[in-house]
Design a protein around this motif. Structure first.
Motif, PDB file in Angstrom:
ATOM      1  N   ALA A   4      -9.088 -27.522  17.314  1.00  0.00           N
ATOM      2  CA  ALA A   4      -8.459 -28.516  18.188  1.00  0.00           C
ATOM      3  C   ALA A   4      -8.759 -28.196  19.653  1.00  0.00           C
ATOM      4  O   ALA A   4      -9.058 -29.108  20.442  1.00  0.00           O
ATOM      5  CB  ALA A   4      -6.958 -28.564  17.943  1.00  0.00           C
ATOM      6  N   LEU A   5      -8.689 -26.919  20.013  1.00  0.00           N
ATOM      7  CA  LEU A   5      -8.997 -26.510  21.378  1.00  0.00           C
ATOM      8  C   LEU A   5     -10.430 -26.882  21.732  1.00  0.00           C
ATOM      9  O   LEU A   5     -10.690 -27.470  22.787  1.00  0.00           O
ATOM     10  CB  LEU A   5      -8.784 -25.005  21.557  1.00  0.00           C
ATOM     11  CG  LEU A   5      -9.261 -24.426  22.892  1.00  0.00           C
ATOM     12  CD1 LEU A   5      -8.500 -25.044  24.063  1.00  0.00           C
ATOM     13  CD2 LEU A   5      -9.118 -22.910  22.882  1.00  0.00           C
ATOM     14  N   ALA A  70      -9.703 -18.176  27.268  1.00  0.00           N
ATOM     15  CA  ALA A  70      -8.352 -18.681  27.531  1.00  0.00           C
ATOM     16  C   ALA A  70      -8.077 -18.771  29.029  1.00  0.00           C
ATOM     17  O   ALA A  70      -7.438 -19.723  29.487  1.00  0.00           O
ATOM     18  CB  ALA A  70      -7.326 -17.779  26.851  1.00  0.00           C
ATOM     19  N   ARG A  71      -8.560 -17.810  29.769  1.00  0.00           N
ATOM     20  CA  ARG A  71      -8.326 -17.817  31.219  1.00  0.00           C
ATOM     21  C   ARG A  71      -8.938 -19.051  31.872  1.00  0.00           C
ATOM     22  O   ARG A  71      -8.315 -19.687  32.730  1.00  0.00           O
ATOM     23  CB  ARG A  71      -8.901 -16.547  31.820  1.00  0.00           C
ATOM     24  CG  ARG A  71      -8.580 -16.377  33.265  1.00  0.00           C
ATOM     25  CD  ARG A  71      -9.048 -15.023  33.748  1.00  0.00           C
ATOM     26  NE  ARG A  71      -8.653 -14.847  35.136  1.00  0.00           N
ATOM     27  CZ  ARG A  71      -8.795 -13.747  35.786  1.00  0.00           C
ATOM     28  NH1 ARG A  71      -9.314 -12.685  35.198  1.00  0.00           N
ATOM     29  NH2 ARG A  71      -8.435 -13.655  37.041  1.00  0.00           N
ATOM     30  N   ALA A  72     -10.142 -19.415  31.461  1.00  0.00           N
ATOM     31  CA  ALA A  72     -10.790 -20.611  32.010  1.00  0.00           C
ATOM     32  C   ALA A  72     -10.013 -21.868  31.627  1.00  0.00           C
ATOM     33  O   ALA A  72      -9.816 -22.765  32.451  1.00  0.00           O
ATOM     34  CB  ALA A  72     -12.232 -20.703  31.519  1.00  0.00           C
ATOM     35  N   PHE A 115      -2.979 -27.823  26.548  1.00  0.00           N
ATOM     36  CA  PHE A 115      -4.044 -26.845  26.787  1.00  0.00           C
ATOM     37  C   PHE A 115      -3.471 -25.437  26.999  1.00  0.00           C
ATOM     38  O   PHE A 115      -4.046 -24.460  26.521  1.00  0.00           O
ATOM     39  CB  PHE A 115      -4.911 -27.245  27.977  1.00  0.00           C
ATOM     40  CG  PHE A 115      -5.989 -28.230  27.621  1.00  0.00           C
ATOM     41  CD1 PHE A 115      -7.032 -27.870  26.774  1.00  0.00           C
ATOM     42  CD2 PHE A 115      -5.973 -29.513  28.124  1.00  0.00           C
ATOM     43  CE1 PHE A 115      -8.033 -28.768  26.438  1.00  0.00           C
ATOM     44  CE2 PHE A 115      -6.966 -30.416  27.810  1.00  0.00           C
ATOM     45  CZ  PHE A 115      -8.003 -30.052  26.961  1.00  0.00           C
ATOM     46  N   PHE A 116      -2.349 -25.330  27.723  1.00  0.00           N
ATOM     47  CA  PHE A 116      -1.727 -24.013  27.907  1.00  0.00           C
ATOM     48  C   PHE A 116      -1.345 -23.416  26.557  1.00  0.00           C
ATOM     49  O   PHE A 116      -1.502 -22.225  26.323  1.00  0.00           O
ATOM     50  CB  PHE A 116      -0.492 -24.101  28.816  1.00  0.00           C
ATOM     51  CG  PHE A 116      -0.800 -24.435  30.248  1.00  0.00           C
ATOM     52  CD1 PHE A 116      -1.905 -23.919  30.903  1.00  0.00           C
ATOM     53  CD2 PHE A 116       0.034 -25.278  30.967  1.00  0.00           C
ATOM     54  CE1 PHE A 116      -2.188 -24.223  32.228  1.00  0.00           C
ATOM     55  CE2 PHE A 116      -0.230 -25.594  32.290  1.00  0.00           C
ATOM     56  CZ  PHE A 116      -1.339 -25.071  32.926  1.00  0.00           C
ATOM     57  N   TRP A 117      -0.835 -24.235  25.677  1.00  0.00           N
ATOM     58  CA  TRP A 117      -0.415 -23.803  24.340  1.00  0.00           C
ATOM     59  C   TRP A 117      -1.613 -23.377  23.492  1.00  0.00           C
ATOM     60  O   TRP A 117      -1.573 -22.383  22.775  1.00  0.00           O
ATOM     61  CB  TRP A 117       0.368 -24.922  23.674  1.00  0.00           C
ATOM     62  CG  TRP A 117       0.800 -24.644  22.277  1.00  0.00           C
ATOM     63  CD1 TRP A 117       1.591 -23.613  21.833  1.00  0.00           C
ATOM     64  CD2 TRP A 117       0.473 -25.402  21.113  1.00  0.00           C
ATOM     65  NE1 TRP A 117       1.769 -23.701  20.471  1.00  0.00           N
ATOM     66  CE2 TRP A 117       1.089 -24.793  20.011  1.00  0.00           C
ATOM     67  CE3 TRP A 117      -0.281 -26.552  20.915  1.00  0.00           C
ATOM     68  CZ2 TRP A 117       0.963 -25.289  18.720  1.00  0.00           C
ATOM     69  CZ3 TRP A 117      -0.389 -27.047  19.632  1.00  0.00           C
ATOM     70  CH2 TRP A 117       0.222 -26.405  18.547  1.00  0.00           C
ATOM     71  N   GLU A 122      -8.716 -19.727  20.074  1.00  0.00           N
ATOM     72  CA  GLU A 122      -9.960 -19.192  19.518  1.00  0.00           C
ATOM     73  C   GLU A 122     -10.025 -17.673  19.677  1.00  0.00           C
ATOM     74  O   GLU A 122     -10.472 -16.972  18.766  1.00  0.00           O
ATOM     75  CB  GLU A 122     -11.165 -19.871  20.161  1.00  0.00           C
ATOM     76  CG  GLU A 122     -12.394 -19.768  19.295  1.00  0.00           C
ATOM     77  CD  GLU A 122     -13.509 -20.656  19.769  1.00  0.00           C
ATOM     78  OE1 GLU A 122     -13.637 -21.753  19.218  1.00  0.00           O
ATOM     79  OE2 GLU A 122     -14.243 -20.238  20.688  1.00  0.00           O
ATOM     80  N   GLU A 123      -9.577 -17.156  20.812  1.00  0.00           N
ATOM     81  CA  GLU A 123      -9.557 -15.700  21.001  1.00  0.00           C
ATOM     82  C   GLU A 123      -8.629 -15.048  19.974  1.00  0.00           C
ATOM     83  O   GLU A 123      -8.949 -14.000  19.417  1.00  0.00           O
ATOM     84  CB  GLU A 123      -9.101 -15.358  22.419  1.00  0.00           C
ATOM     85  CG  GLU A 123     -10.118 -15.707  23.480  1.00  0.00           C
ATOM     86  CD  GLU A 123      -9.628 -15.414  24.890  1.00  0.00           C
ATOM     87  OE1 GLU A 123      -8.431 -15.070  25.060  1.00  0.00           O
ATOM     88  OE2 GLU A 123     -10.440 -15.549  25.825  1.00  0.00           O
TER      89      GLU A 123
END
Length: 137
Positions: A4-5, A70-72, A115-117, A122-123
Motif C-alpha cells: 500500500a505504501l 521512512a524518513r523521506a 503516509f505517517f502511519w 516496508e522497512e
C-alpha cells in the motif's frame, strides 16, 4: 501495508508531477476559480507548478528505493500537510475559496496521516523477514 505504501507513493508522485506540468503549461487556466488573476499570479503559478513537478519526482524517487525510506516519506508527507495548513490559513484570513480548493485541502490534510502511519511499513517488513531467517544460514 508495504505494498500500500509503495502504491500510494507512486500514485502521489505521478499525480503531483502531472498536476505540476499542467500548471506550467496552462498557468492561471489550471487553477479552478482563479479566472484572470493577472500576469504576476500566472508567473508565480507556473513557477510553483515546476516546483510541484520536482515534489512529485521526489515521491517517485522514494517509491523506487528498496526499502522505501521512512524518513523521506515522513518529510514528503509533512510538506504536503504544510500545504494543507496553508490552505487553512488562507481560509481563516480570506474566507472560503472555490469548492475544488476545499476538496484539495481535505486531501492535503487527510492523506499525510496515512503516509505517517505507513511510512516505515516496508522497512518493518524487511526487518521482520531478516529476523525470521534462522541463524547460521
Amino acid at each position: 501495508m508495504a505494498r500500500a505504501l509503495r502504491l500510494l507513493a507512486q500514485l502521489m508522485g505521478w499525480t503531483c508531477a502531472a498536476i505540476g506540468l499542467l500548471h506550467v503549461a496552462l498557468g492561471n487556466a489550471a487553477i479552478p476559480g482563479a479566472g484572470s488573476a493577472g500576469t504576476t499570479v500566472d508567473s508565480w503559478g507556473r513557477f510553483m507548478g515546476a516546483i510541484f513537478v520536482g515534489y512529485g519526482l521526489a515521491w517517485l524517487w522514494a517509491a523506487r528505493q528498496r526499502p522505501i525510506p521512512a524518513r523521506a516519506v515522513r518529510w514528503l508527507a509533512g510538506v504536503f500537510l504544510l500545504g494543507g495548513v496553508g490552505r487553512l490559513l488562507s481560509l481563516a484570513v480570506h474566507g472560503w475559496p472555490q469548492w475544488f480548493q476545499v476538496a484539495l485541502a481535505v486531501i492535503e490534510l487527510g492523506l499525510p496521516p496515512v503516509f505517517f502511519w505507513l511510512a516505515d511499513a516496508e522497512e518493518r517488513t524487511l526487518r521482520t523477514n531478516v529476523e525470521a531467517v534462522p541463524a547460521g544460514r
